[in-house]
Design a protein around this motif. Structure first.
Motif, short mmCIF file in Angstrom:
data_model
loop_
_atom_site.label_atom_id
_atom_site.label_comp_id
_atom_site.label_asym_id
_atom_site.label_seq_id
_atom_site.Cartn_x
_atom_site.Cartn_y
_atom_site.Cartn_z
N LEU A 166 0.83 -1.20 0.00
CA LEU A 166 0.00 0.00 0.00
C LEU A 166 0.87 1.26 0.00
O LEU A 166 1.77 1.39 0.83
CB LEU A 166 -0.91 0.01 1.23
CG LEU A 166 -1.83 -1.19 1.40
CD1 LEU A 166 -2.58 -1.09 2.73
CD2 LEU A 166 -2.81 -1.29 0.24
N SER A 169 0.97 2.96 3.47
CA SER A 169 1.29 2.14 4.65
C SER A 169 2.13 2.93 5.65
O SER A 169 2.93 3.80 5.27
CB SER A 169 2.05 0.89 4.22
OG SER A 169 2.53 0.17 5.34
N THR A 170 1.96 2.62 6.92
CA THR A 170 2.74 3.27 7.97
C THR A 170 3.71 2.29 8.65
O THR A 170 4.39 2.66 9.61
CB THR A 170 1.81 3.88 9.04
OG1 THR A 170 1.00 2.84 9.60
CG2 THR A 170 0.93 4.96 8.43
N SER A 171 3.79 1.06 8.17
CA SER A 171 4.67 0.04 8.75
C SER A 171 6.07 0.20 8.16
O SER A 171 6.31 -0.12 6.99
CB SER A 171 4.14 -1.36 8.45
OG SER A 171 5.02 -2.34 8.95
N THR A 197 8.67 1.55 4.11
CA THR A 197 7.54 0.64 3.93
C THR A 197 7.88 -0.37 2.84
O THR A 197 8.83 -0.19 2.06
CB THR A 197 6.28 1.41 3.52
OG1 THR A 197 6.47 1.96 2.20
CG2 THR A 197 5.96 2.53 4.51
#
Length: 251
Positions: A166, A169-171, A197
């Motif tokens: 994505l 995304s924040t990961s 990410t």
């Protein structure tokens, strides 16, 4: 006094040639982020996988691999952790080394990044390196890949990013992986210099390096050995390791 003319200078410089590096490691900026990229010519370099010593003990570290190679007159020119592993350092997925299979292929979905299908296999063959999606790998002759390590997810599949990545995304983690050229002649081992990410990391392989296939090795525990840029990362003991071997200079 001996003098050098401007006309003779290029000829003299041509006589002074620095020894070629087995691996080209460099900083690669992309989309506002920085990555360390180590490029290997798979047609000429001795690219290998390492897991355990002859006694069956996991190497666990770059220094242990290098010490073993010293007894054979070799040394590591470059190395990186090469796939996810269990607490006992055994590989989570498929692993073959010099034709000997340690663990079979896992082709089903599962928890964690490894099970985020499609995942893939990094294959070292004769004069080439490949990243192969797992189901495709299962259709291949095992002789094509005498050394192979499975990991996941795939980062780039036939020029497309993994469908589950994505853009928002924040990961973020320090991540490492490998990508290859379409002809398998060159392999690019990459580690992010800061947390990124999956989408950002995969984009570097496809859009920054122009590679059609790339595979994620791991995140957070990612480590690199690249003496030509003064880097030898320490940390927890590793499972599979990929590296380039070169002759050790005479004392």
């Amino acid at each position: 006094m001996w003098r050098t003319s401007a006309a003779s200078l290029p000829a003299l410089l041509a006589l002074w040639v620095l020894p070629a590096q087995a691996v080209d490691c460099r900083t690669e900026p992309w989309d506002g982020r920085s990555y360390t990229v180590c490029e290997v010519d798979a047609t000429t370099e001795d690219l290998r996988l390492f897991l355990t010593d002859p006694g069956g003990t996991a190497y666990g570290s770059f220094s242990a691999v290098d010490a073993r190679l010293a007894g054979e007159g070799g040394q590591l020119a470059f190395a990186m952790n090469a796939g996810m592993y269990h607490e006992d350092r055994s590989p989570v997925g498929h692993y073959r080394e010099n034709g000997a299979e340690v663990r079979g292929v896992i082709d089903t979905a599962g928890p964690g990044n490894f099970g985020m299908l499609p995942n893939g296999v990094f294959c070292i063959g004769a004069g080439r390196a490949e990243v192969i999606e797992t189901l495709t790998y299962e259709t291949r002759d095992t002789a094509d890949c005498p050394s192979a390590t499975q990991s996941g997810p795939m980062l780039v599949i036939d020029g497309e990013l993994h469908p589950r990545f994505l853009p928002d995304s924040t990961s973020r983690y320090i991540r490492n992986g490998v990508g290859v050229t379409a002809d398998g002649s060159r392999a690019f081992f990459v580690m992010s210099d800061l947390p990124v990410t999956f989408y950002e990391f995969a984009s570097l392989f496809r859009d920054g390096l122009g590679l059609p296939q790339a595979l994620y090795f791991d995140g957070n525990i990612s480590r690199l050995y690249a003496p030509q840029i003064g880097r030898s990362d320490l940390g927890l003991r590793m499972g599979p390791i990929v590296g380039v071997v070169e002759p050790r200079p005479a004392d």
